[in-house]
Design a protein around this motif. Structure first.
Motif, PDB file in Angstrom:
ATOM      1  N   VAL B 192     -25.683   9.718  50.825  1.00  0.00           N
ATOM      2  CA  VAL B 192     -26.433  10.028  49.607  1.00  0.00           C
ATOM      3  C   VAL B 192     -26.779   8.765  48.817  1.00  0.00           C
ATOM      4  N   GLU B 193     -25.738   7.981  48.473  1.00  0.00           N
ATOM      5  CA  GLU B 193     -25.978   6.853  47.563  1.00  0.00           C
ATOM      6  C   GLU B 193     -26.713   5.700  48.255  1.00  0.00           C
ATOM      7  N   LEU B 194     -26.213   5.281  49.421  1.00  0.00           N
ATOM      8  CA  LEU B 194     -26.797   4.106  50.068  1.00  0.00           C
ATOM      9  C   LEU B 194     -28.289   4.265  50.360  1.00  0.00           C
ATOM     10  N   PRO B 195     -28.733   5.428  50.936  1.00  0.00           N
ATOM     11  CA  PRO B 195     -30.173   5.537  51.216  1.00  0.00           C
ATOM     12  C   PRO B 195     -31.029   5.393  49.958  1.00  0.00           C
ATOM     13  N   ILE B 196     -30.498   5.838  48.798  1.00  0.00           N
ATOM     14  CA  ILE B 196     -31.298   5.757  47.582  1.00  0.00           C
ATOM     15  C   ILE B 196     -31.328   4.340  47.017  1.00  0.00           C
ATOM     16  N   ILE B 197     -30.174   3.644  47.072  1.00  0.00           N
ATOM     17  CA  ILE B 197     -30.175   2.290  46.520  1.00  0.00           C
ATOM     18  C   ILE B 197     -30.579   1.246  47.555  1.00  0.00           C
ATOM     19  N   ALA B 198     -30.857   1.671  48.795  1.00  0.00           N
ATOM     20  CA  ALA B 198     -31.146   0.704  49.867  1.00  0.00           C
ATOM     21  C   ALA B 198     -32.215  -0.332  49.496  1.00  0.00           C
ATOM     22  N   PRO B 199     -33.356   0.063  48.884  1.00  0.00           N
ATOM     23  CA  PRO B 199     -34.351  -0.977  48.559  1.00  0.00           C
ATOM     24  C   PRO B 199     -33.781  -2.059  47.646  1.00  0.00           C
TER      25      PRO B 199
END
Lengths: 394, 275
Positions: B192-199
């Motif tokens: 959940v968190e990593l894909p959203i903050i990835a950029p």
């Protein structure tokens, strides 16, 4: 401690330890060096202990000579003599060669009174100034380097006074560094404000391209930009060629634009300009262009409208940009080193010089300590006013 | 307007001219370097042939010289090795720390932020001098590992800042929802968190890499012959034996900068779209 607090602290801890060990501790230890230097105290403890009983007038007694002779010979065997000699030489110049020579010549003299043997080797051993120098250098905890960094000196009787005229270097250097910082900040503001305004009030399509023109130099290697200014500004360089071709300058009278203060100012302004434009741009983007039109329709001239309506709203951006440029300028090293010549060197260049060439690490630490204090104070102001987290990185 | 239309148009023209000059100042160094790197002669200025656009005045000789020079090749390998290893370290540690810092429960937040940002604040000469002594005592000076650790430390503030900024826009309810559906902290982070903050993480990593790729002061103090990086080699080129070959390297670095800028801007768009 609650679970959430523990979890947050646990996430931060690995980086805090990493930065602490790989960065913070090394920097703190380097600053400690400026007030604590046990080189001489470690190698000559006996001599220093004997010197305690010396009244400071005339030559000391035989026990001091005996201890010094033994400890200098041991230092020569353990290869620490060079360091000790340079350290003492910094208190009184000229002693280095005496100290380095002494153990070698001592080996050739028969055992017996060391006082006569040392006096035979060099008359300096009979001079009270030599022993004062050893005693001063033996003080592991010292304010000497900080005094030196502000052009002061402690005389043998303990009074603090200014250094002789020709040795007063560092106050002028700090003044120059601050002067360059202020000049570069002013130039960046002067050049950055108009283009930030242009970008902020351009159509979105144009703004993107104009912003990219600011960001490409921003992302380009510092060394590339510094090198290009050498290529452009040198005597046989592009700018001089252009001026000669236009007839503005005679071929024989080409301008010295680089390897001096001009070079430092031009290259630093170029490199730091984006740091001014970006905060100005973010502030200006929030100001509706209709406001200026409204002021004009109420009868204000452009100058009035700008001064009373527009400028006050950009002051926060001007402050943020100026503070950032000034802070970065204070610590500049590479650019002045490459394009500054003699007259364009700043405080960082002298720190590097004392680190690598003169090997006066204590003085390097003291100069670094003063520079760091200034930078840290300015950053606290910046953090209060802008918040470091809000710094825009390109 | 109290200005006549003519006066106002003149003022606007003058203003645009000033802006144009500032842009020339910003770009002139880059615009001069690129064509000069194709100079067929060993000069740092435009030859008459170049100005007449003679094909013979241009050549790739400096590019060939750099590409064939083992010293430059080793410098590139060193830069890539040190830069990527430092980036991995900085990004991993920096992302974790940013997640901790973003939590309201974090004790001593300001103090921790101060410590973590300090590598960006301290003037580089001071950092380099301190690291030189410390790393020498540990036997890490003149090693690749020493430079990797040093560059990782210098790169972490960029990761912390970009990831913290991305997380400030992150909707905590998503994590709570994941937890409510039975996901543990690791699964929540990964899915959940990593894909959203990835950029944000990737831009932080790019900043950290760029910082290492361009860093020369620490390298000057700590690197031996075997660890020389591209900027260190350019420094030597400017200081010692100035040759147009460094203009070819400079042009390569400008292209690299444009690629980095483009990527970061693209990622910034992704972050904005995610909000």
């Amino acid at each position: 401690m609650s679970r959430a607090r523990l979890r947050a602290a646990g996430l931060v801890a690995p980086l805090a330890v990493f930065v602490g060990v790989t960065f913070a501790v090394p920097v703190v230890l380097m600053l400690v060096r400026s007030v604590y230097d046990p080189t001489v105290a470690d190698v000559m403890p006996e001599t220093l202990a004997r010197l305690e009983e010396w009244d400071g007038r005339g030559a000391p007694g035989e026990p001091v000579y005996a201890a010094a002779a033994a400890e200098l010979m041991r230092a020569a065997d353990e290869r620490t003599l060079g360091q000790v000699a340079s350290r003492i030489n910094r208190v009184q110049s000229g002693l280095r060669s005496v100290l380095v020579r002494t153990p070698r010549l001592l080996r050739e003299t028969p055992a017996g009174a060391r006082r006569e043997a040392l006096l035979d080797i060099d008359p300096d051993w009979g001079d009270p100034a030599t022993w004062h120098a050893i005693r001063t250098a033996g003080d592991a905890l010292t304010a000497r380097h900080y005094l030196h960094a502000v052009d002061l000196d402690r005389a043998t009787d303990g009074t603090i006074g200014r250094r002789p005229e020709e040795e007063r270097v560092y106050l002028r250097l700090f003044a120059r560094t601050f002067g360059v910082g202020l000049t570069v900040t002013a130039l960046c503001l002067l050049l950055g404000y108009p283009i930030a305004y242009l970008i902020a009030h351009a159509s979105p399509g144009n703004a993107r391209w104009l912003l990219a023109l600011v960001l490409v130099p921003f992302w380009t290697s510092l060394l590339v930009r510094t090198t290009s200014w050498i290529v452009l500004l040198q005597t046989q360089g592009v700018v001089n060629d252009l001026l000669v071709a236009l007839g503005l300058v005679a071929d024989g009278g080409r301008l010295a634009l680089v390897h001096n203060m001009t070079g430092t100012l031009v290259a630093m302004t170029h490199i730091l300009l984006p740091f001014m434009v970006l905060p100005l741009y973010s502030v200006m983007r929030g100001i509706p262009s209709r406001q200026m039109a409204a002021a004009a329709s109420l009868g204000a001239t452009f100058a009035q409208a700008f001064r009373r309506v527009y400028w006050p709203q950009t002051v926060s951006g001007v402050g943020a940009g100026s503070l950032l440029v000034f802070i970065l300028a204070l610590g500049y090293y590479i650019t002045p080193a490459l394009v500054g010549g003699q007259s364009g060197q700043l405080i960082s260049n002298f720190i590097a010089y004392h680190m690598q060439t003169s090997l006066n690490w204590g003085l390097a630490g003291a100069l670094g300590g003063i520079l760091l204090a200034a930078v840290a104070a300015l950053y606290l102001v910046y953090d209060r006013a802008v918040g470091i987290e809000n710094m825009r990185l390109g | 307007m109290t200005l006549s239309p003519l006066g106002s148009r003149l003022a606007r023209g003058a203003y645009l001219a000033v802006c144009g000059l500032v842009f020339v100042f910003l770009l002139a160094p880059l615009l001069a370097i690129v064509p000069l790197s194709f100079n067929a002669e060993p000069y740092f200025t435009f030859t008459e042939g170049m100005l007449r656009l003679d094909a013979e005045a241009f050549s790739l000789r400096w590019y060939r010289e750099v590409a064939g020079d083992p010293v430059w090749r080793r410098a590139l390998a060193n830069s890539l090795l040190i830069g990527s290893a430092a980036t991995v370290l900085a990004t991993g540690l920096g992302t974790l720390a940013a997640m901790g810092l973003a939590s309201r429960a974090m004790p001593g937040r300001r103090l921790a932020m101060g410590l973590l940002i300090s590598p960006m604040v301290v003037p580089l000469v001071i950092s380099a001098a301190g690291m030189f002594f410390f790393y020498s005592a540990l036997g890490l000076a003149q090693t690749h590992l020493g430079l990797i650790l040093a560059h990782a430390a210098l790169g972490t503030p960029f990761v912390v800042i970009t990831v913290t900024a991305t997380l400030s826009a992150f909707d905590r309810n998503l994590s709570r929802a994941a937890a409510g559906m039975g996901a543990g902290p690791w699964l929540t982070f990964r899915r959940v968190e990593l894909p959203i903050i990835a950029p944000g993480v990737v831009s932080g990593a790019l900043f950290a890499f760029a910082a290492s790729f361009d860093e020369v002061v620490v390298v000057l103090f700590m690197a031996g012959e075997a660890q020389r990086t591209i900027p260190r080699q350019m420094w030597a080129g400017v200081r010692e034996q100035i040759s147009p070959a460094i203009l070819a390297v400079a042009t390569f670095l400008i292209a690299f900068a444009v690629a980095l800028l483009w990527t970061v801007e693209w990622l910034r768009g992704r972050v904005r779209a995610a909000r």
